[in-house]
Design a protein around this motif. Structure first.
Motif, mmCIF file in Angstrom:
data_model
loop_
_atom_site.group_PDB
_atom_site.id
_atom_site.type_symbol
_atom_site.label_atom_id
_atom_site.label_comp_id
_atom_site.label_asym_id
_atom_site.label_seq_id
_atom_site.Cartn_x
_atom_site.Cartn_y
_atom_site.Cartn_z
ATOM 1 N N ALA A 8 5.792 -3.008 -13.628
ATOM 2 C CA ALA A 8 7.212 -3.379 -13.629
ATOM 3 C C ALA A 8 7.979 -2.665 -12.531
ATOM 4 C CB ALA A 8 7.817 -3.064 -14.995
ATOM 5 N N SER A 9 7.489 -1.502 -12.111
ATOM 6 C CA SER A 9 8.181 -0.749 -11.069
ATOM 7 C C SER A 9 7.957 -1.309 -9.669
ATOM 8 C CB SER A 9 7.727 0.716 -11.094
ATOM 9 O OG SER A 9 6.324 0.801 -10.885
ATOM 10 N N PHE A 10 7.001 -2.243 -9.530
ATOM 11 C CA PHE A 10 6.724 -2.810 -8.217
ATOM 12 C C PHE A 10 7.868 -3.737 -7.825
ATOM 13 C CE2 PHE A 10 4.684 -5.564 -5.095
ATOM 14 C CZ PHE A 10 3.955 -4.649 -4.351
ATOM 15 N N ILE B 193 0.838 -1.202 0.000
ATOM 16 C CA ILE B 193 0.000 0.000 0.000
ATOM 17 C C ILE B 193 0.872 1.252 0.000
ATOM 18 C CG2 ILE B 193 -1.673 1.304 1.359
ATOM 19 C CD1 ILE B 193 -2.832 -1.350 2.294
ATOM 20 N N ALA B 194 1.949 1.226 0.768
ATOM 21 C CA ALA B 194 2.868 2.375 0.786
ATOM 22 C C ALA B 194 3.497 2.597 -0.585
ATOM 23 C CB ALA B 194 3.953 2.158 1.842
ATOM 24 N N GLN B 195 3.848 1.513 -1.271
ATOM 25 C CA GLN B 195 4.421 1.632 -2.617
ATOM 26 C C GLN B 195 3.418 2.265 -3.579
ATOM 27 O OE1 GLN B 195 7.321 0.810 -4.247
ATOM 28 N NE2 GLN B 195 8.430 0.268 -2.379
ATOM 29 N N GLU B 196 2.181 1.812 -3.514
ATOM 30 C CA GLU B 196 1.161 2.340 -4.426
ATOM 31 C C GLU B 196 0.859 3.796 -4.107
ATOM 32 O OE1 GLU B 196 -1.368 1.937 -7.721
ATOM 33 O OE2 GLU B 196 0.258 0.697 -6.919
ATOM 34 N N GLU B 197 0.820 4.154 -2.824
ATOM 35 C CA GLU B 197 0.555 5.546 -2.454
ATOM 36 C C GLU B 197 1.692 6.461 -2.888
ATOM 37 O OE1 GLU B 197 -0.082 5.396 1.712
ATOM 38 O OE2 GLU B 197 -2.208 4.829 1.550
ATOM 39 N N SER B 198 2.914 5.977 -2.795
ATOM 40 C CA SER B 198 4.047 6.807 -3.223
ATOM 41 C C SER B 198 4.045 7.014 -4.731
ATOM 42 C CB SER B 198 5.362 6.160 -2.778
ATOM 43 O OG SER B 198 5.560 4.922 -3.433
ATOM 44 N N ALA C 37 10.095 -6.697 -6.956
ATOM 45 C CA ALA C 37 9.890 -8.136 -7.124
ATOM 46 C C ALA C 37 9.993 -8.875 -5.786
ATOM 47 C CB ALA C 37 10.910 -8.695 -8.105
ATOM 48 N N ALA C 38 10.890 -8.434 -4.919
ATOM 49 C CA ALA C 38 11.048 -9.097 -3.618
ATOM 50 C C ALA C 38 9.785 -8.952 -2.775
ATOM 51 C CB ALA C 38 12.245 -8.513 -2.884
ATOM 52 N N LEU C 39 9.157 -7.781 -2.827
ATOM 53 C CA LEU C 39 7.932 -7.559 -2.064
ATOM 54 C C LEU C 39 6.790 -8.400 -2.619
ATOM 55 C CD1 LEU C 39 6.463 -6.057 0.169
ATOM 56 C CD2 LEU C 39 6.129 -4.142 -1.416
ATOM 57 N N LEU C 40 6.713 -8.501 -3.947
ATOM 58 C CA LEU C 40 5.685 -9.333 -4.570
ATOM 59 C C LEU C 40 5.876 -10.802 -4.180
ATOM 60 C CD1 LEU C 40 3.330 -9.625 -6.561
ATOM 61 C CD2 LEU C 40 5.028 -9.863 -8.392
ATOM 62 N N TRP C 41 7.108 -11.281 -4.216
ATOM 63 C CA TRP C 41 7.402 -12.660 -3.832
ATOM 64 C C TRP C 41 7.061 -12.892 -2.364
ATOM 65 C CZ3 TRP C 41 8.120 -17.401 -5.294
ATOM 66 C CH2 TRP C 41 8.773 -18.305 -4.453
ATOM 67 N N GLU C 42 7.353 -11.942 -1.507
ATOM 68 C CA GLU C 42 7.053 -12.074 -0.084
ATOM 69 C C GLU C 42 5.555 -12.181 0.150
ATOM 70 O OE1 GLU C 42 7.464 -9.393 4.016
ATOM 71 O OE2 GLU C 42 8.635 -8.877 2.240
ATOM 72 N N PHE C 43 4.781 -11.342 -0.551
ATOM 73 C CA PHE C 43 3.330 -11.377 -0.382
ATOM 74 C C PHE C 43 2.756 -12.711 -0.857
ATOM 75 C CE2 PHE C 43 -0.889 -10.860 -2.247
ATOM 76 C CZ PHE C 43 -1.596 -10.379 -1.162
ATOM 77 N N ARG C 44 3.185 -13.174 -2.025
ATOM 78 C CA ARG C 44 2.639 -14.415 -2.566
ATOM 79 C C ARG C 44 3.062 -15.623 -1.734
ATOM 80 N NH1 ARG C 44 3.307 -13.215 -9.123
ATOM 81 N NH2 ARG C 44 1.464 -11.838 -9.248
ATOM 82 N N LEU C 45 4.263 -15.617 -1.232
ATOM 83 C CA LEU C 45 4.711 -16.710 -0.381
ATOM 84 C C LEU C 45 3.915 -16.743 0.925
ATOM 85 C CD1 LEU C 45 6.795 -18.989 -0.243
ATOM 86 C CD2 LEU C 45 8.328 -17.411 0.928
#
Length: 276
Positions: A214-216, A40-45, A218-226
């Motif tokens: 693409a700017s999101f 959420i912080a990434q999207e808000e920024s 990848a480590a955060l995406l992997w953490e969420f999905r895991l």
């Protein structure tokens, strides 16, 4: 199986779903919420510059947006909201899984209640979550176009429906092949057929057009999905173990020891042969 027994299994399935849901909530809060907050912080920024530009162009609209307040705050969403959602999910799926258990017990092999519960839980995790997850993996909240949420949800539930339907067909096919091929070979053939048809379905169904930017990170995406995968795995593992124990205790045959019980103080002698 008597209706009374099925009702008792249903109650125990919902109880096991609640207990498994509590464990899943703990993992979701500890392992999943940090990645959600960061997403959420990434999207808000990323949306902040566009919002500032819009505020400069239309100060009146910007003032109206600032006056709007969230109906449910983030702290409430991450605690009571998350707990409510996980517990309701656990109770619902626990009840459904207990009914599947009642139908499957004694019909999928010579397995006891614990083993049958583990098989049902493993099959449910695979067909209801893992297979759809492989085609449409979980996406962090506030990421992607909100206008496509309906389409993404429809595709995900369509994949669940196909996976469950194909699993049922595979079980029926395995039972019919068992007299000719044997249980082991029939199970392997049915499982291979399920995997093959699921692979074709994954190729035919449309991809998720609303991909993660693409700017999101990848480590955060992997953490969420895991974390999402781990929560579901814990939920179904805990349910299978807890419900198996509850079902075993309820269905365990009680030894009838009426003739074997010797009253206190009664003389115990050597057994006599017939006719003595």
């Amino acid at each position: 199986m008597h209706a009374f027994t099925v009702r008792n299994l249903l109650v125990r399935g919902m109880v096991a779903g609640v207990l498994a849901g509590l464990l899943a909530f703990a993992l979701a809060y500890l392992a999943g919420e940090p990645s959600v907050r960061d997403s959420i912080a990434q999207e808000e920024s990323r949306s902040a510059p566009a919002h500032q530009h819009g505020a400069a162009a239309d100060p009146v609209a910007a003032g109206e947006e600032e006056e709007e307040e969230e109906l449910v705050s983030r702290p409430v969403q991450s605690t009571f909201g998350l707990a409510t959602g996980v517990l309701v999910y656990g109770v619902a799926l626990g009840g459904i899984a207990s009914l599947v258990f009642a139908v499957s017990l004694g019909r999928i092999g010579r397995f006891g209640p614990r083993a049958t519960s583990a098989l049902v839980a493993g099959a449910a995790f695979t067909t209801v979550y893992l297979v759809p997850f492989l085609k449409y993996p979980a996406t962090p909240p506030a990421v992607g176009n909100p206008d496509t949420i309906g389409r993404r949800t429809t595709l995900f539930f369509l994949m669940i429906l196909l996976s469950v339907l194909l699993a049922v067909i595979a079980v029926i096919a395995g039972r019919r092949l068992a007299p000719r091929l044997g249980n082991w070979n029939a199970s392997l053939a049915a499982g291979a057929g399920y995997v093959a048809v699921v692979a074709v379905a994954c190729l035919v169904l449309p991809a998720n057009a609303d991909a993660v930017p693409a700017s999101f990170p990848a480590a955060l995406l992997w953490e969420f999905r895991l974390a999402s995968l781990g929560v579901q795995a814990l939920l179904w593992t805990a349910f299978g173990l807890i419900f198996g124990e509850l079902a075993e205790r309820m269905l365990r045959p009680r030894a009838v020891a009426g003739a074997a019980v010797v009253p206190p103080g009664a003389p115990v002698g050597e057994p006599r042969a017939a006719g003595q």
